[in-house]
Design a protein around this motif. Structure first.
Motif, mmCIF file in Angstrom:
data_model
loop_
_atom_site.group_PDB
_atom_site.id
_atom_site.type_symbol
_atom_site.label_atom_id
_atom_site.label_comp_id
_atom_site.label_asym_id
_atom_site.label_seq_id
_atom_site.Cartn_x
_atom_site.Cartn_y
_atom_site.Cartn_z
ATOM 1 N N ALA A 173 -35.588 103.084 -0.021
ATOM 2 C CA ALA A 173 -35.153 104.473 0.855
ATOM 3 C C ALA A 173 -34.101 105.053 1.567
ATOM 4 O O ALA A 173 -32.650 104.402 0.850
ATOM 5 N N GLN A 174 -33.796 106.227 1.365
ATOM 6 C CA GLN A 174 -32.691 107.071 2.833
ATOM 7 C C GLN A 174 -33.002 106.600 3.685
ATOM 8 O O GLN A 174 -32.919 107.105 4.375
ATOM 9 N N LYS A 208 -26.880 101.743 -2.243
ATOM 10 C CA LYS A 208 -25.739 102.382 -1.947
ATOM 11 C C LYS A 208 -25.103 103.056 -0.663
ATOM 12 O O LYS A 208 -26.196 103.161 -0.205
ATOM 13 N N LYS A 209 -24.546 102.897 -0.320
ATOM 14 C CA LYS A 209 -23.548 103.278 0.958
ATOM 15 C C LYS A 209 -23.521 105.106 0.509
ATOM 16 O O LYS A 209 -22.986 105.526 -0.880
ATOM 17 N N GLU A 233 -19.943 104.090 -1.763
ATOM 18 C CA GLU A 233 -19.898 102.645 -2.527
ATOM 19 C C GLU A 233 -21.120 102.379 -3.588
ATOM 20 O O GLU A 233 -22.467 101.976 -2.564
ATOM 21 N N GLU A 234 -21.169 101.518 -4.558
ATOM 22 C CA GLU A 234 -22.659 101.070 -5.037
ATOM 23 C C GLU A 234 -21.909 99.784 -4.234
ATOM 24 O O GLU A 234 -22.042 99.198 -3.820
ATOM 25 N N SER A 235 -23.704 99.355 -3.979
ATOM 26 C CA SER A 235 -24.214 98.099 -3.409
ATOM 27 C C SER A 235 -22.883 97.339 -2.545
ATOM 28 O O SER A 235 -22.557 95.741 -3.066
ATOM 29 N N VAL A 289 -31.658 101.411 0.480
ATOM 30 C CA VAL A 289 -31.797 100.597 1.116
ATOM 31 C C VAL A 289 -33.603 100.516 -0.345
ATOM 32 O O VAL A 289 -33.924 100.867 -0.020
ATOM 33 N N THR A 290 -33.488 98.938 -0.858
ATOM 34 C CA THR A 290 -35.467 99.145 -0.744
ATOM 35 C C THR A 290 -35.301 97.442 0.048
ATOM 36 O O THR A 290 -34.879 96.466 0.610
#
Length: 421
Positions: free
Chosen positions: A319-320, A354-355, A365-367, A379-380
């Motif tokens: 989801a975002q 991701k941010k 930003e990744e992770s 996010v998951t």
């Protein structure tokens, strides 16, 4: 039912800003509540030392609410304007009732935000606007209420208006679409008729603004989805789940499946506003009886869909989200409660993928290790018990949710992908 198009309208805003009074006034002005009922309420309100609550009483017909003078449950009331027939989803403003506000707003096409002229933007005003934005409410009418308490001052109206506009900009609500109207719900100014007390205002009355709302485009081509609000046992009929048809069409004779309870059966009867009907479409609040399904087989938070293409149950989902407020930081392992359609399920942040830059939506930003208030992220999440969700790109009505913890809304989001069992 009615040959006019149907709209679901949420009335949102801070506690004591006059939402219930506005609702009562709208029902009264459109002839949905007869004069003698208002008179009865007026006498009762005076006896309880709550003079001035008579319009609010029209909606707050639970005894407990009258004693406390606050709105707890979501009441459904119908009224007609020249162009539409509306079901009002009255939403509570008290902080402890935001859960119900989420359910109410998720059933609405449009909303009226009530802001008191003598108080301005208050904490719940902020929270409700954010939720309205996330839950996909398209158009906001802003009623700046209690103008009678500030001497119908144009300057005060201007100040509150720009305060609300700033708030709408923060949550990226299209302010051009927002219609501002100075009103007094209690006195009736600018509700059905233009107020002589505010000849400086040349905009629409509330009823005119409601008639000017864009017509909803019914999502009938999407598969049937009905989030269940309650399950009743009605003598002579049996088990009756109640909910709003979000997408698709429900017909007598259809085979439906309830997920995640995983039971199915044939629809025997459908009822709307106490009338039996053969079918119901998007936006209709219905009660329906399904052959072979008992009261204990299904519960609030289940979603009904076609038996041959049942609603999807998420093992995990991506989801975002946008984080509104959180005292510290959010990391993987955090388990708040997700409110989606009529379900409330604890979900664990499995990973922060991701941010995002909240302005552009680009990946910043990744992770990342954590996210905090003001951040947008992908996010998951893993529900702690089965939960029906759909990607918001496919069925937006079942793809938006709020994240709550510690008695407040922490974040809001939309579902990108659902990974089933």
């Amino acid at each position: 039912m009615s040959d006019k198009p149907h709209q679901n309208l949420a009335i949102i805003g801070h506690v004591d800003h006059g939402k219930s009074t506005l609702v009562g006034r709208l029902l009264f002005e459109t002839g949905s509540v007869p004069e003698h009922i208002i008179e009865q309420h007026r006498e009762e309100a005076a006896e309880k030392g709550k003079s001035g609550f008579e319009f609010a009483y029209v909606m707050d017909n639970l005894a407990e609410e009258r004693e406390r003078g606050v709105t707890i449950d979501i009441a459904h009331q119908r009224f007609d304007t020249d162009k539409y027939y509306f079901t009002i989803v009255d939403t509570p403003g008290h902080r402890d009732f935001v859960k119900n506000m989420i359910t109410g707003a998720s059933q609405a096409d449009h909303a009226v935000l009530v802001v008191a002229a003598d108080d301005g933007v208050a904490p719940q005003t902020r929270e409700h606007v954010f939720l309205a934005r996330t839950l996909g409410i398209e158009t906001l009418i802003i009623a700046i209420n209690k103008m009678d308490t500030v001497g119908y001052s144009e300057d005060t109206y201007g100040e509150i208006r720009s305060e609300v506009q700033d708030l709408l900009k923060q949550v990226r609500f299209d302010t051009d679409d927002a219609r501002f109207i100075p009103i007094s719900a209690f006195e009736g100014d600018n509700i059905a008729e233009r107020s002589e007390n505010m000849d400086w205002f040349d905009g629409p009355t509330v009823l005119e603004a409601l008639d000017n709302l864009p017509a909803p485009s019914p999502p009938t081509d999407a598969p049937l989805r009905i989030p269940i609000q309650d399950v009743y046992t009605i003598s002579g009929i049996g088990t009756v789940p109640v909910g709003r048809v979000e997408t698709g069409t429900l017909n007598v004779g259809d085979n439906v499946s309830f997920q995640p309870s995983d039971v199915s059966g044939e629809v025997k009867t459908i009822e709307m506003h106490h009338e039996e009907v053969d079918s119901a479409g998007p936006g209709d609040n219905v009660g329906f009886n399904v052959r072979g399904i008992g009261k204990d087989d299904i519960r609030r938070g289940d979603v009904a869909g076609p038996a041959n293409a049942p609603p999807s149950v998420a093992e995990t989902f991506q989801a975002q989200i946008v984080v509104m407020q959180h005292p510290s930081v959010i990391t993987a392992g955090y388990t708040p409660v997700i409110h989606a359609h009529t379900a409330q399920v604890a979900c664990t942040f499995e990973s922060i993928d991701k941010k995002l830059d909240p302005k552009s939506g680009e990946v910043a930003e990744e992770s990342p290790d954590f996210i905090k208030a003001g951040d947008a992220a992908v996010v998951t999440l893993r529900p702690q018990k089965p939960l029906v969700l759909e990607p918001s790109s496919e069925i937006p009505e079942l793809g938006s949710f709020a994240i709550r913890d510690m008695g407040q809304t922490i974040a809001a989001g939309k579902v990108l992908e659902v990974h089933g069992r």
